[in-house]
Design an enzyme around this catalytic site. Sequence first.
Site, PDB file in Angstrom:
ATOM      1  NE  ARG A  99      -4.159  -1.810   1.845  1.00 14.78           N
ATOM      2  CZ  ARG A  99      -5.052  -2.191   2.726  1.00 14.78           C
ATOM      3  NH1 ARG A  99      -4.898  -1.892   3.996  1.00 14.78           N
ATOM      4  NH2 ARG A  99      -6.125  -2.861   2.346  1.00 14.78           N
ATOM      5  CE  LYS A 149     -21.879 -17.764   4.907  1.00 12.95           C
ATOM      6  NZ  LYS A 149     -21.908 -16.976   6.137  1.00 12.95           N
ATOM      7  N   GLY A 191     -10.886  -9.278  -1.533  1.00 11.86           N
ATOM      8  CA  GLY A 191      -9.852  -9.848  -0.679  1.00 11.86           C
ATOM      9  C   GLY A 191      -9.272 -11.191  -1.064  1.00 11.86           C
ATOM     10  N   GLY A 224     -13.413  -3.719   0.180  1.00 11.04           N
ATOM     11  CA  GLY A 224     -14.788  -3.235   0.335  1.00 11.04           C
ATOM     12  C   GLY A 224     -15.151  -2.182  -0.692  1.00 11.04           C
TER      13      GLY A 224
HETATM   14  P1  AMP Z   1     -15.633 -14.978   0.084  1.00 11.95           P
HETATM   15  O1  AMP Z   1     -15.011 -14.244   1.231  1.00 11.95           O
HETATM   16  O2  AMP Z   1     -17.103 -15.063   0.117  1.00 11.95           O
HETATM   17  O3  AMP Z   1     -15.085 -14.472  -1.260  1.00 11.95           O
HETATM   18  O4  AMP Z   1     -15.174 -16.481   0.222  1.00 11.95           O
HETATM   19  C1  AMP Z   1     -13.847 -16.896   0.155  1.00 11.95           C
HETATM   20  C2  AMP Z   1     -13.747 -18.225   0.801  1.00 11.95           C
HETATM   21  O5  AMP Z   1     -14.576 -19.131   0.127  1.00 11.95           O
HETATM   22  C3  AMP Z   1     -12.358 -18.794   0.778  1.00 11.95           C
HETATM   23  O6  AMP Z   1     -11.844 -18.784   2.074  1.00 11.95           O
HETATM   24  C4  AMP Z   1     -12.581 -20.229   0.279  1.00 11.95           C
HETATM   25  O7  AMP Z   1     -11.913 -21.194   1.044  1.00 11.95           O
HETATM   26  C5  AMP Z   1     -14.075 -20.417   0.414  1.00 11.95           C
HETATM   27  N1  AMP Z   1     -14.592 -21.434  -0.498  1.00 11.95           N
HETATM   28  C6  AMP Z   1     -14.376 -21.543  -1.825  1.00 11.95           C
HETATM   29  N2  AMP Z   1     -14.955 -22.652  -2.308  1.00 11.95           N
HETATM   30  C7  AMP Z   1     -15.541 -23.299  -1.278  1.00 11.95           C
HETATM   31  C8  AMP Z   1     -16.272 -24.516  -1.144  1.00 11.95           C
HETATM   32  N3  AMP Z   1     -16.519 -25.275  -2.195  1.00 11.95           N
HETATM   33  N4  AMP Z   1     -16.707 -24.860   0.085  1.00 11.95           N
HETATM   34  C9  AMP Z   1     -16.451 -24.048   1.130  1.00 11.95           C
HETATM   35  N5  AMP Z   1     -15.786 -22.894   1.080  1.00 11.95           N
HETATM   36  C10 AMP Z   1     -15.316 -22.509  -0.113  1.00 11.95           C
END
Ligand code: AMP
Length: 395
Positions: free
Chosen positions: A35, A197, A353, A376
């Site tokens: 940064r 999610k 991130g 963010g």
């Molecule tokens: P996010 O912060 O929503 O972008 O999610 C990132 C996280 O999603 C990472 O830490 C990954 O380990 C997790 N992730 C990716 N694929 C899967 C999966 N099939 N099952 C569970 N977690 C997952």
Amino acid sequence: MKTINNLDFKGKKAIIRVDFNVPLDENFNVTDATRIEAAKPTIDKILNDGGSVILMSHLGRPKGKEEKYSIKHIIAKVSEVLGREILFAEDCIGSDAHSKASNLQPNQVLLLENLRFHSEEEAGDSDFAKKLASLGDVFVNDAFGTAHRAHASTTIIANFFPNDKFFGLLLAKEIESINKVLKDSQKPVTAILGGSKVSSKITIIENILDKVDHMIIGGGMTFTFIKALGGSIGDSICEDDKLELALEILKQAKEKGVQIHIPVDVIAADAFSNDANTQIIDVTKIPDGWQGLDAGPKSLEIFEEVILKSKTILWNGPVGVFEMPSFANGTIKVGEYIAAATKNGAFSLVGGGDSVSAVKQFGFEDQVSYVSTGGGAMLEMLEGKTLPGIQAIIQ
Ligand code: AMP
């Protein structure tokens, strides 16, 4: 866009909002100076013009004045990156900051103490912003990471510089890169959305459905879609309250002519562990006791074809649990496809991130067109929001 390239800073004192919220180890050494390095072009341009620079930033989330969040810990690193001595003011407002700013000579740099030692910063207090503003002749915002916050130093301060406020080069590059995807994109445009999610990505999905030709949905989100479509997902991560929403997204995509690509096969594991037993399996036929943790080979073939023919690519979120080596292959492969497409002339933007850490970890940072520095802030722009820190400069 009014950037610092529109002004000769000779004899001017620029107060610059930078994002020096860098990670420190237990001995207060900076462990990642990205940064600070990212703000250097802006600082150099102003100094090379014959101007002087006052740098202000937050560091961490202090509750009042907390020694461990003092900006003084990063003085040495800032000095090293800029390749020059810098001055430090022990408070961002008040007599010390004032006298050091008043006496600042062309080519000198003054770094102010943590803005968040004053609660007025996050409250967006106008008097506090006015005090900061009094230190400089020109305001420059180069902190994309906080551009989505209406804080005193990111937004309110701009009111005191109606004609003398500018985008720094980093912030300008961030805005330009996102606009290359959302506004002036070359077709076909592909968004790759992964992560865990649907709920955290839904606003992005809805906003970009109007802007993309292809959407690859991977990672944990996959299983909410597959379950909604009637598949068996075993113990895979799933948001049961988002099943209807998943179907609605698919319907909207169809109406808008967006092709959605969801994995057809996965690497399933019998535990959420790097050492679990695994099998490659049809994504709609995952038995109980098993969970999908990475994209399978057939899915990757589909992703490869789509990515390689794209001219504009946005990547947000890993397509598997890349933190575990056994389930990192899909995310690495997606990185490789994007790197290959970029080499062939596509514009690729990686942001948010986890995809940023994946790109860095697997060494694709220099093989994509742009890696966003703001988590963010980037997500809010993708959601279609106008960021207050950006609006304040444009007004
Ligand atoms: P996010 O912060 O929503 O972008 O999610 C990132 C996280 O999603 C990472 O830490 C990954 O380990 C997790 N992730 C990716 N694929 C899967 C999966 N099939 N099952 C569970 N977690 C997952």
